[in-house]
Design a protein around this motif. Structure first.
Motif, PDB file in Angstrom:
ATOM      1  N   PRO A   1       0.827  -1.350  -0.014  1.00 43.27           N
ATOM      2  CA  PRO A   1       0.157   0.029  -0.090  1.00 43.27           C
ATOM      3  C   PRO A   1       0.742   1.130   0.061  1.00 43.27           C
ATOM      4  CG  PRO A   1      -0.073  -0.935   2.306  1.00 43.27           C
ATOM      5  CD  PRO A   1       0.718  -1.950   1.046  1.00 43.27           C
ATOM      6  N   HIS A   2       1.897   1.183   0.568  1.00 36.04           N
ATOM      7  CA  HIS A   2       2.859   2.553   0.584  1.00 36.04           C
ATOM      8  C   HIS A   2       3.488   2.764  -0.495  1.00 36.04           C
ATOM      9  CE1 HIS A   2       2.636   1.703   4.986  1.00 36.04           C
ATOM     10  NE2 HIS A   2       2.462   2.760   5.195  1.00 36.04           N
ATOM     11  N   THR A   3       3.957   1.712  -1.036  1.00 35.94           N
ATOM     12  CA  THR A   3       4.650   1.828  -2.503  1.00 35.94           C
ATOM     13  C   THR A   3       3.705   2.138  -3.515  1.00 35.94           C
ATOM     14  OG1 THR A   3       6.046  -0.179  -1.853  1.00 35.94           O
ATOM     15  CG2 THR A   3       6.161   0.254  -4.224  1.00 35.94           C
ATOM     16  N   ALA A   4       2.288   2.016  -3.380  1.00 40.44           N
ATOM     17  CA  ALA A   4       1.334   2.302  -4.415  1.00 40.44           C
ATOM     18  C   ALA A   4       1.436   3.679  -4.619  1.00 40.44           C
ATOM     19  CB  ALA A   4       0.035   1.522  -3.962  1.00 40.44           C
ATOM     20  N   ARG A   5       1.519   4.528  -3.598  1.00 45.82           N
ATOM     21  CA  ARG A   5       1.532   5.877  -3.521  1.00 45.82           C
ATOM     22  C   ARG A   5       2.788   6.562  -4.032  1.00 45.82           C
ATOM     23  NH1 ARG A   5      -1.099   5.087   1.720  1.00 45.82           N
ATOM     24  NH2 ARG A   5       0.810   5.643   2.879  1.00 45.82           N
ATOM     25  N   HIS A   6       3.727   5.792  -4.329  1.00 51.04           N
ATOM     26  CA  HIS A   6       4.866   6.070  -5.170  1.00 51.04           C
ATOM     27  C   HIS A   6       5.025   5.731  -6.612  1.00 51.04           C
ATOM     28  CE1 HIS A   6       7.087   8.078  -1.577  1.00 51.04           C
ATOM     29  NE2 HIS A   6       6.185   7.051  -0.955  1.00 51.04           N
ATOM     30  N   MET A   7       3.706   5.041  -7.148  1.00 55.20           N
ATOM     31  CA  MET A   7       3.783   4.520  -8.409  1.00 55.20           C
ATOM     32  C   MET A   7       4.303   5.879  -9.400  1.00 55.20           C
ATOM     33  SD  MET A   7       3.442   1.731  -9.824  1.00 55.20           S
ATOM     34  CE  MET A   7       4.265   1.485 -11.068  1.00 55.20           C
ATOM     35  N   HIS A   8       4.079   6.905  -9.170  1.00 50.57           N
ATOM     36  CA  HIS A   8       4.570   7.841 -10.157  1.00 50.57           C
ATOM     37  C   HIS A   8       6.086   8.038 -10.463  1.00 50.57           C
ATOM     38  CE1 HIS A   8       4.920   9.938  -6.351  1.00 50.57           C
ATOM     39  NE2 HIS A   8       5.517  10.983  -6.817  1.00 50.57           N
ATOM     40  N   ARG A   9       6.781   7.489  -9.442  1.00 49.66           N
ATOM     41  CA  ARG A   9       8.273   7.501  -9.487  1.00 49.66           C
ATOM     42  C   ARG A   9       8.552   6.188 -10.261  1.00 49.66           C
ATOM     43  NH1 ARG A   9       8.512  10.069  -3.606  1.00 49.66           N
ATOM     44  NH2 ARG A   9       8.868  12.302  -4.350  1.00 49.66           N
ATOM     45  N   LEU A  10       7.822   4.907  -9.986  1.00 50.85           N
ATOM     46  CA  LEU A  10       8.254   3.694 -10.391  1.00 50.85           C
ATOM     47  C   LEU A  10       7.929   3.230 -11.886  1.00 50.85           C
ATOM     48  CD1 LEU A  10       7.096   1.707  -7.294  1.00 50.85           C
ATOM     49  CD2 LEU A  10       9.361   1.869  -8.140  1.00 50.85           C
ATOM     50  N   ALA A  11       8.850   2.630 -12.341  1.00 45.99           N
ATOM     51  CA  ALA A  11       8.328   1.824 -13.752  1.00 45.99           C
ATOM     52  C   ALA A  11       8.511   0.449 -13.302  1.00 45.99           C
ATOM     53  CB  ALA A  11       9.489   2.266 -14.749  1.00 45.99           C
ATOM     54  N   LEU A  12       7.504  -0.243 -14.130  1.00 42.77           N
ATOM     55  CA  LEU A  12       7.433  -1.643 -13.813  1.00 42.77           C
ATOM     56  C   LEU A  12       7.865  -2.378 -15.077  1.00 42.77           C
ATOM     57  CD1 LEU A  12       4.017  -2.249 -11.770  1.00 42.77           C
ATOM     58  CD2 LEU A  12       6.298  -1.858 -11.091  1.00 42.77           C
ATOM     59  N   ILE A  13       8.628  -3.560 -15.066  1.00 42.39           N
ATOM     60  CA  ILE A  13       9.013  -4.316 -16.234  1.00 42.39           C
ATOM     61  C   ILE A  13       8.393  -5.643 -15.918  1.00 42.39           C
ATOM     62  CG2 ILE A  13      10.883  -5.267 -17.828  1.00 42.39           C
ATOM     63  CD1 ILE A  13      12.512  -2.970 -16.645  1.00 42.39           C
ATOM     64  N   ARG A  14       7.290  -5.853 -16.606  1.00 40.49           N
ATOM     65  CA  ARG A  14       6.577  -7.229 -16.266  1.00 40.49           C
ATOM     66  C   ARG A  14       6.679  -8.299 -17.509  1.00 40.49           C
ATOM     67  NH1 ARG A  14       0.848  -4.374 -15.084  1.00 40.49           N
ATOM     68  NH2 ARG A  14       0.880  -4.207 -12.694  1.00 40.49           N
ATOM     69  N   GLY A  15       7.531  -8.004 -18.317  1.00 40.67           N
ATOM     70  CA  GLY A  15       7.622  -9.442 -19.483  1.00 40.67           C
ATOM     71  C   GLY A  15       8.908  -9.852 -19.151  1.00 40.67           C
ATOM     72  N   ILE A  16       9.695 -10.207 -17.842  1.00 40.95           N
ATOM     73  CA  ILE A  16      10.966 -10.605 -17.993  1.00 40.95           C
ATOM     74  C   ILE A  16      10.850 -12.413 -17.963  1.00 40.95           C
ATOM     75  CG2 ILE A  16      13.235 -10.827 -16.525  1.00 40.95           C
ATOM     76  CD1 ILE A  16      12.285  -8.306 -15.141  1.00 40.95           C
ATOM     77  N   ASN A  17      11.607 -12.910 -19.185  1.00 45.29           N
ATOM     78  CA  ASN A  17      11.988 -14.116 -19.074  1.00 45.29           C
ATOM     79  C   ASN A  17      13.478 -14.213 -19.048  1.00 45.29           C
ATOM     80  OD1 ASN A  17      12.293 -16.884 -19.688  1.00 45.29           O
ATOM     81  ND2 ASN A  17      10.965 -16.830 -21.557  1.00 45.29           N
TER      82      ASN A  17
END
Lengths: 540, 427
Positions: free
Chosen positions: B93-109
């Motif tokens: 929940p805390h991290t969710a409030r910093h999503m504007h700072r975060l990039a997610l890479i969801r396709g790692i193999n």
């Protein structure tokens, strides 16, 4: 028969009409080849002092600085041939064998962890080989022939087995170590920077090994290096699309190996099946040792001669030692030819060959260049500064602080050379962890770097601190017993730096002691300052 | 003619002469420094990296790529973040409030389900091959971004527990020991940082003075780059000894320590920030242990509970100090965890469809790249491997990943030439 060397030379020279150079000892010929370069006399350092020499020869032959007693005896000896006598004494000592074991263990195994062969057994194999002065070509041949199945030669198979029998890795290391060719770049394409190193060279060696694999012998509970009787090598360059080449086993610049032709289905005595050790009728790998060490392959003797030269001189005649090719010519081509020829002619007798190198004036030059001269290392006009290896550093610190002597005393009647150095192994391993190259990385003794972890350790580490604590036989104890500052300075400098102090340095010591009210601690600090000096850290 | 070589041909030309004699290690490095200057990269030097390593393999389904309501989703819900349309697991929940700072890479193999092999890929951007060793990202960055006048080690690894500290020469491979990592177990300062109790400050100064007198005398006639490096390393040690307070967290205000969290991970992250602030180039903090073959969900509640608040505090703290935009922050593991839930309510090793998060220098906050299928068993869009990640870190720091290292003169591409950067998450 008792002709003087000079007379013999003159007569042979006259009668046979060959250059005088051929009839002299190899060490004299070394000096002549080296001195033949223009301006050599101007650039050449003076002969090393006895102090420089006795420290250097002990480090280079036995891997440790001399004891105070030995150093003092040598310096006091008036005999004109005392250097040669010392060389012969050291070459015959256990220390020489121990240092060769340390050196070739690192060189050939790159400090890999032992997995299939216990390191102790491998070291014992090396020890027995060097102690018996086994010819170098025979030693290499044994290592390249062992597959691990013969219990007597199991230890020699460590070269293959603890590389997991990986044919590419072994190809690279065999060519680097025994042919003086670093072919790593040539695995995927002709070497981009060295015209002479071809992908064909790489795969020619690889073809001796490509059929081999690590086989887990469940019955004997050990892994061995097994081999199939079939499988050809083909390769493509990443630069040249769609051209596939094939090769059989071949040593660079030698013809393709002539192999028996076996019908398909007729390759095996025991066929290849998963879970069983195959036995091919014809083994490619069995040819490798023979072909590498064969007199028909001049690269072997050349690389070997250059390697031992490098170990004693700190620089190869071909340098780096694993980049022997036309665009990186030897500094002294005729000398290298001569050394390779002699080493091979004397049946790769390591002791005899090393003796000639270290007996030369070239080896025995000072590390101080003549004033105002810029000297290129490739001239061999000045002995180079070389950082001590981790093993040399640990043992020499223990020698200087008297800790080897303390261990010897503790062992009493059981104090063999081996027992004393076994006691030192824990400290040696600590130094290897801190100063050594990482496991699996080739050690390059010419690439020196100092790290923070090392300097913090040398400043504050408890092991060195402990070596400075006075105890019977230790240096700090001996110094504490000397009341005169001049006598103390003499014992101190001789023990740590293998030389007497200068007048200025005697004064330094006296001043240091006068400044301090805590004499035992002051003595420890004096020893520390010498131990951590650049003069101690480097072989010079 | 030489064949066209994929790597930078200018560097070949520069290094060829040195290569032929095998002396490129020293001289090649000079040429390289010149090239950095020429390309203006020297101005980008004030950059650093923080890796939060969730050791053992954090579950992507319980963090960055939740699949609630599917056969693999597990018991947790997805929650919205402060970036519209981006959802992450409710355990953050805390991290969710910093999503504007975060990039997610969801396709790692990364296709490597072994802890050591997976860690190797994530640290080096290469798959492990016998006879090859590549330097860790930390060693590479320590070399490329480090300030050579800073006496601190460039690459520091803070590990949980009181294990072995020390110096990991292998991490730097052919780059040389100067760039290898120093491990600080449980955040303790480096070994031998303090003067022995029995040695007074005055006595230490006196003995060093004598050492220097000896060195000066010796080096009057016999000076080399090596003797120089050796004697100055003692000065470096002295400087670090003097600055040892940077390892001392009691210098931080109590309220900040409280916000980071009164547990090892909180303390270790705060220490990492102090180190980066004081000139360390690369800090790695390991949080252990996510290897949840049993009771995956309970363990993730507990572990991520620690991680979430501390990580959010860390991002805030870096941003408030103006450090975030020059610090690349990456949250990674050696792999993710199986979508399939095993009979022990665990998830096993899984490297074929997983995620990491990044923030800070060069990162486009709120970006999400790559997609897995509905129940997370395969990557269906923008699949990437360790090589792509390595390229991306370089670009995010303003560095060119297509250049070469030189090992004994041999050119070695800094990042896998068959991969390229994930430009979608770069700012």
């Amino acid at each position: 028969m008792q002709l003087s060397p000079l007379g013999c030379t003159a007569i042979c020279g006259l009668i046979l009409g060959t250059p005088l150079i051929n009839a002299q000892s190899l060490s004299a010929r070394i000096d002549q080849f080296v001195a033949a370069k223009p301006d050599y006399a101007k650039k050449a350092a003076a002969r090393s002092s006895d102090s420089e020499f006795v420290r250097r020869i002990n480090l280079d032959l036995c891997g440790v600085t001399p004891s105070t007693v030995d150093a003092r005896a040598f310096l006091a000896d008036p005999a004109p041939d005392k250097r040669l006598k010392l060389i012969d004494k050291l070459l015959a000592s256990e220390g020489f064998v121990r240092h060769l074991v340390d050196t070739f263990d690192v060189l050939w195994m790159d400090r890999r962890a032992d997995k299939h062969v216990k390191r102790g057994e491998w070291l014992e194999f090396l020890r027995a080989s060097f102690a018996a002065n086994k010819p170098y070509d025979q030693l290499v041949s044994e290592i390249l022939s062992a597959d691990g199945s013969d219990p007597k030669m199991r230890a020699a198979a460590r070269f293959y087995l603890d590389r997991e029998g990986e044919p590419h890795l072994i190809t690279k290391d065999v060519s680097r170590l025994f042919l003086g060719m670093n072919l790593q770049c040539a695995q995927c394409h002709d070497h981009p920077l060295v015209d002479a190193y071809k992908q064909d060279h790489y795969y020619g060696i690889y073809a001796f090994l490509s059929r081999s694999f690590l086989f887990a012998d469940k019955g004997a509970k050990q892994s061995i290096f097994a081999e199939k009787g079939e499988g050809e090598v083909s390769y493509q360059s990443v630069f040249v699309a769609k051209v596939t080449k094939n090769t059989g086993p071949r040593i660079p610049d030698r013809p393709l190996l002539d192999e028996p032709k076996l019908e398909k289905g007729q390759e095996y005595v025991v066929p290849y099946k998963p879970g069983e050790k195959p036995q091919p009728k014809y083994s490619r790998r069995a040819q490798l040792a023979k072909e590498i060490t064969s007199p028909a392959n001049p690269r072997f003797a050349r690389a070997a001669a250059n390697r031992f030269w490098f170990l004693m001189m700190g620089r190869g005649i071909v340098h780096s030692v694993d980049l022997d090719h036309q665009d990186n010519p030897p500094s002294h081509p005729e000398l290298l030819d001569e050394l390779a020829k002699e080493f091979a002619a004397k049946k790769f007798d390591i002791r005899a060959y090393v003796r000639e190198i270290v007996s030369s004036e070239t080896y025995q030059r000072s590390s101080e260049p003549p004033k105002g001269q810029e000297v290129e290392p490739r001239d061999f006009a000045v002995y180079p500064l070389r950082p001590l290896t981790p093993e040399q550093l640990a043992l020499s610190m223990m020698q200087a602080t008297g800790m080897l002597e303390v261990e010897r005393k503790k062992l009493g009647a059981k104090a063999t050379e081996k027992a004393v150095y076994d006691q030192a192994q824990k400290a040696v391993q600590t130094f290897v962890g801190l100063f050594g190259s990482p496991a699996g990385e080739p050690f390059d003794p010419t690439a020196y770097e100092a790290t923070l972890a090392q300097s913090l350790y040398l400043r504050n580490g408890d092991l060195i601190r402990d070596w400075l604590a006075p105890r019977p036989g230790s240096l700090t104890q001996r110094l504490a017993d000397l009341k005169e500052p001049a006598a103390l300075a003499e014992e101190l400098y001789l023990s740590v730096l293998t030389r007497p102090p200068s007048v200025e340095e005697q004064k330094d010591v006296a001043d240091f002691l006068a400044k301090r009210t805590d004499r035992p601690a002051a003595i420890q600090d004096l020893v520390w300052a010498l131990l951590t000096s650049a003069e101690f850290r480097f072989n010079h | 003619m030489k064949p066209f070589y994929a790597c930078n041909s200018l560097e070949h030309a520069v290094s060829r002469r040195h290569f032929l004699t095998g002396s490129a290690a020293g001289l090649g490095a000079l040429g390289f420094a010149d090239m950095i200057r020429a390309s203006g990269e020297i101005e980008r030097r004030n950059k650093r990296v923080l890796v939060i390593y969730l050791a053992g393999g954090v579950s992507q389904l319980e963090t960055w790529d939740p699949k609630p309501g599917t056969n693999t989703g597990g018991p947790f819900q997805a929650i919205p973040t402060n970036v519209t349309g981006v959802h992450i697991c409710e355990l953050l929940p805390h991290t969710a409030r910093h999503m504007h700072r975060l990039a997610l890479i969801r396709g790692i193999n990364t296709n490597m389900d072994d802890h050591g092999g997976g860690a190797y890929i994530m640290m080096t951007g290469r798959r492990r091959n016998p006879g090859e060793s590549y330097p860790h990202l930390g060693a590479v960055m320590s070399k490329l971004l480090g300030d050579e006048n800073n006496p601190l080690p460039g690459y520091i690894h803070i590990t949980p527990g009181s294990g072995n500290g020390g110096f990991n020469r292998g991490d730097a491979a052919f780059l040389g020991p100067r760039y290898a990592s120093v491990t600080l177990p449980d955040g303790n300062p480096p070994a031998n940082l303090s003067r022995p109790n029995t040695l007074s400050e005055l006595a230490d100064a006196q003995r060093n003075d004598l050492r220097e007198r000896l060195n000066n005398r010796f080096m009057q006639t016999r000076r080399s780059a090596d003797t120089e490096a050796y004697t100055t390393s003692y000065d470096q040690a002295a400087q670090v000894m003097q600055r040892r307070s940077i390892f001392d967290l009691s210098r931080e205000p109590a309220h900040l320590r409280e916000r980071y969290g009164n547990h090892d991970f909180g303390r270790h992250c705060l220490l990492a920030r102090r180190l980066l602030e004081n000139g360390v180039t690369f800090a790695k903090v390991s949080h252990s242990n996510y290897d949840t073959h049993h009771e995956n969900f309970d363990f993730h509640i507990e572990q991520l509970g620690e991680f979430d608040r501390t990580f959010a505090t860390l991002l805030d703290d870096l941003a408030q100090r103006g450090m975030l935009e020059s610090t690349l922050v990456v949250v990674m593991s050696e792999f993710g965890r199986t979508p399939t839930i095993n009979r022990n309510l665990g998830r096993d090793h899984w490297s074929r469809a997983w995620s990491i998060a990044a923030a800070g220098s060069g990162i486009q906050g709120g970006a999400v790249v790559g997609r897995t299928n509905d129940n997370g068993t395969a990557v269906v869009d923008r699949q990437v491997n360790g090589g792509h990640l390595f390229h991306t870190y370089f670009r995010a720091l303003g560095l060119n990943p297509t250049r070469n290292h030189y090992a004994g003169g041999r050119p070695i591409p800094m990042a896998d030439p068959q991969a390229s950067a994930i430009s979608e998450i770069l700012s």
